[in-house]
Design a protein around this motif. Structure first.
Motif, mmCIF file in Angstrom:
data_model
loop_
_atom_site.group_PDB
_atom_site.id
_atom_site.type_symbol
_atom_site.label_atom_id
_atom_site.label_comp_id
_atom_site.label_asym_id
_atom_site.label_seq_id
_atom_site.Cartn_x
_atom_site.Cartn_y
_atom_site.Cartn_z
ATOM 1 N N HIS A 58 0.875 -1.175 0.000
ATOM 2 C CA HIS A 58 0.000 0.000 0.000
ATOM 3 C C HIS A 58 0.910 1.221 0.000
ATOM 4 O O HIS A 58 1.590 1.484 0.987
ATOM 5 C CB HIS A 58 -0.900 -0.005 1.245
ATOM 6 N N LEU A 59 0.951 1.908 -1.123
ATOM 7 C CA LEU A 59 1.835 3.068 -1.258
ATOM 8 C C LEU A 59 1.046 4.317 -1.624
ATOM 9 O O LEU A 59 0.439 4.393 -2.691
ATOM 10 C CB LEU A 59 2.884 2.830 -2.345
ATOM 11 N N LYS A 60 1.096 5.286 -0.730
ATOM 12 C CA LYS A 60 0.526 6.597 -1.026
ATOM 13 C C LYS A 60 1.524 7.348 -1.910
ATOM 14 O O LYS A 60 2.701 6.986 -1.961
ATOM 15 C CB LYS A 60 0.281 7.360 0.274
ATOM 16 N N PRO A 61 1.077 8.401 -2.577
ATOM 17 C CA PRO A 61 2.003 9.181 -3.404
ATOM 18 C C PRO A 61 3.236 9.609 -2.605
ATOM 19 O O PRO A 61 3.124 10.073 -1.468
ATOM 20 C CB PRO A 61 1.166 10.389 -3.828
ATOM 21 N N GLY A 62 4.401 9.373 -3.199
ATOM 22 C CA GLY A 62 5.661 9.739 -2.572
ATOM 23 C C GLY A 62 6.237 8.682 -1.643
ATOM 24 O O GLY A 62 7.374 8.803 -1.206
ATOM 25 N N GLU A 63 5.488 7.633 -1.334
ATOM 26 C CA GLU A 63 5.988 6.592 -0.433
ATOM 27 C C GLU A 63 6.819 5.552 -1.182
ATOM 28 O O GLU A 63 6.602 5.300 -2.364
ATOM 29 C CB GLU A 63 4.838 5.895 0.296
ATOM 30 N N THR A 64 7.743 4.945 -0.442
ATOM 31 C CA THR A 64 8.678 3.963 -0.983
ATOM 32 C C THR A 64 8.623 2.701 -0.139
ATOM 33 O O THR A 64 8.407 2.758 1.065
ATOM 34 C CB THR A 64 10.115 4.537 -0.949
ATOM 35 N N THR A 65 8.839 1.546 -0.775
ATOM 36 C CA THR A 65 8.963 0.291 -0.052
ATOM 37 C C THR A 65 10.028 -0.578 -0.707
ATOM 38 O O THR A 65 10.277 -0.449 -1.908
ATOM 39 C CB THR A 65 7.624 -0.476 0.027
ATOM 40 N N PHE A 93 -0.058 4.431 -12.301
ATOM 41 C CA PHE A 93 0.291 5.025 -11.007
ATOM 42 C C PHE A 93 1.659 5.699 -10.966
ATOM 43 O O PHE A 93 2.048 6.198 -9.919
ATOM 44 C CB PHE A 93 0.270 3.940 -9.921
ATOM 45 N N ARG A 94 2.423 5.645 -12.041
ATOM 46 C CA ARG A 94 3.806 6.134 -12.051
ATOM 47 C C ARG A 94 4.643 5.381 -11.011
ATOM 48 O O ARG A 94 5.536 5.937 -10.388
ATOM 49 C CB ARG A 94 3.874 7.643 -11.819
ATOM 50 N N LEU A 95 4.336 4.105 -10.833
ATOM 51 C CA LEU A 95 5.135 3.276 -9.937
ATOM 52 C C LEU A 95 6.494 3.075 -10.591
ATOM 53 O O LEU A 95 6.577 2.653 -11.737
ATOM 54 C CB LEU A 95 4.463 1.926 -9.701
ATOM 55 N N GLN A 96 7.557 3.416 -9.862
ATOM 56 C CA GLN A 96 8.893 3.380 -10.430
ATOM 57 C C GLN A 96 9.843 2.622 -9.523
ATOM 58 O O GLN A 96 9.707 2.660 -8.299
ATOM 59 C CB GLN A 96 9.417 4.801 -10.624
ATOM 60 N N LEU A 97 10.799 1.939 -10.132
ATOM 61 C CA LEU A 97 11.865 1.326 -9.351
ATOM 62 C C LEU A 97 12.843 2.419 -8.959
ATOM 63 O O LEU A 97 13.150 3.300 -9.757
ATOM 64 C CB LEU A 97 12.580 0.245 -10.161
ATOM 65 N N ASN A 98 13.347 2.341 -7.742
ATOM 66 C CA ASN A 98 14.236 3.395 -7.263
ATOM 67 C C ASN A 98 15.566 3.430 -7.999
ATOM 68 O O ASN A 98 16.215 4.471 -8.050
ATOM 69 C CB ASN A 98 14.454 3.266 -5.765
ATOM 70 N N ASN A 99 16.000 2.305 -8.562
ATOM 71 C CA ASN A 99 17.228 2.311 -9.349
ATOM 72 C C ASN A 99 16.913 2.340 -10.844
ATOM 73 O O ASN A 99 17.742 1.980 -11.659
ATOM 74 C CB ASN A 99 18.123 1.123 -8.991
ATOM 75 N N MET A 121 10.691 0.279 -4.702
ATOM 76 C CA MET A 121 9.903 1.100 -5.617
ATOM 77 C C MET A 121 9.217 2.242 -4.888
ATOM 78 O O MET A 121 9.023 2.195 -3.672
ATOM 79 C CB MET A 121 8.886 0.242 -6.335
ATOM 80 N N THR A 122 8.859 3.251 -5.671
ATOM 81 C CA THR A 122 8.219 4.449 -5.159
ATOM 82 C C THR A 122 6.972 4.748 -5.977
ATOM 83 O O THR A 122 6.976 4.630 -7.202
ATOM 84 C CB THR A 122 9.179 5.662 -5.255
ATOM 85 N N ASN A 123 5.918 5.150 -5.284
ATOM 86 C CA ASN A 123 4.726 5.657 -5.948
ATOM 87 C C ASN A 123 5.006 7.123 -6.257
ATOM 88 O O ASN A 123 4.972 7.973 -5.371
ATOM 89 C CB ASN A 123 3.502 5.521 -5.038
#
Length: 168
Positions: A58-65, A93-99, A121-123
């Motif tokens: 569960h990722l809100k905008p700007g959150e990372t896991t 959702f613009r879900l992106q991998l951090n790398n 990843m980050t939302n």
């Protein structure tokens, strides 16, 4: 052309990773481990092998896991596994991998952490969209690619680790 095989990491490796990032009991981790699904293609024309999340995300905008997948991959030499978010999650959702793109080298399989593949990843939604991915759903995809080396390549160093392990 068969070039690789997916495996689960050992229970001990998975438990260690889960205890670092999640507040779970050992029994919950054991249950998650038993339910891990190896990556697979959705159709015979798919290039990507879907990675399935072992926990609800569960990722809100700007959150990372950071997700310990519980998966490792043995590959033939001169092959690499490239990890991307699933297309729909990136598009919706613009879900992106951090790398940006995960690069899993063939020698990572032999690292002390058993080549455990983590996906961070980050939302990055700018539309205030929340990403909800349930246990067992595909959230990333891996694509195998062959690569070449230069004629004068003479590297003899060996890897033992993941991020930054080859930087000296």
């Amino acid at each position: 052309m068969e070039t690789a095989k997916f495996y689960k990491v050992s229970y001990e490796q998975f438990e260690k990773a889960m205890l670092e990032d999640f507040s779970l009991t050992k029994q919950e981790i054991q249950n998650i481990y038993e339910g891990l699904k190896l990556p697979k293609r959705a159709t015979k024309g798919s290039a990507g092998y879907d990675f399935y999340t072992p926990v609800d995300i569960h990722l809100k905008p700007g959150e990372t896991t950071k997700v310990p997948t519980g998966i490792r991959c043995e590959m033939n030499p001169r092959w690499v596994l490239m990890i991307y978010p699933r297309s729909g999650l990136g598009f919706k959702f613009r879900l992106q991998l951090n790398n940006t793109v995960g690069v899993i080298d063939s020698d990572y399989f032999y690292s002390d952490n058993e080549g455990h593949i983590f996906i961070k990843m980050t939302n990055d939604s700018n539309e205030e969209k929340v990403v909800d991915i349930k246990v067992g759903q595909g959230f990333a995809q891996g694509i195998f690619m062959q690569y070449g080396i230069t004629e004068d390549d003479n590297v003899t160093e060996e890897r033992n680790g993941g991020f930054g392990s080859t930087t000296k």
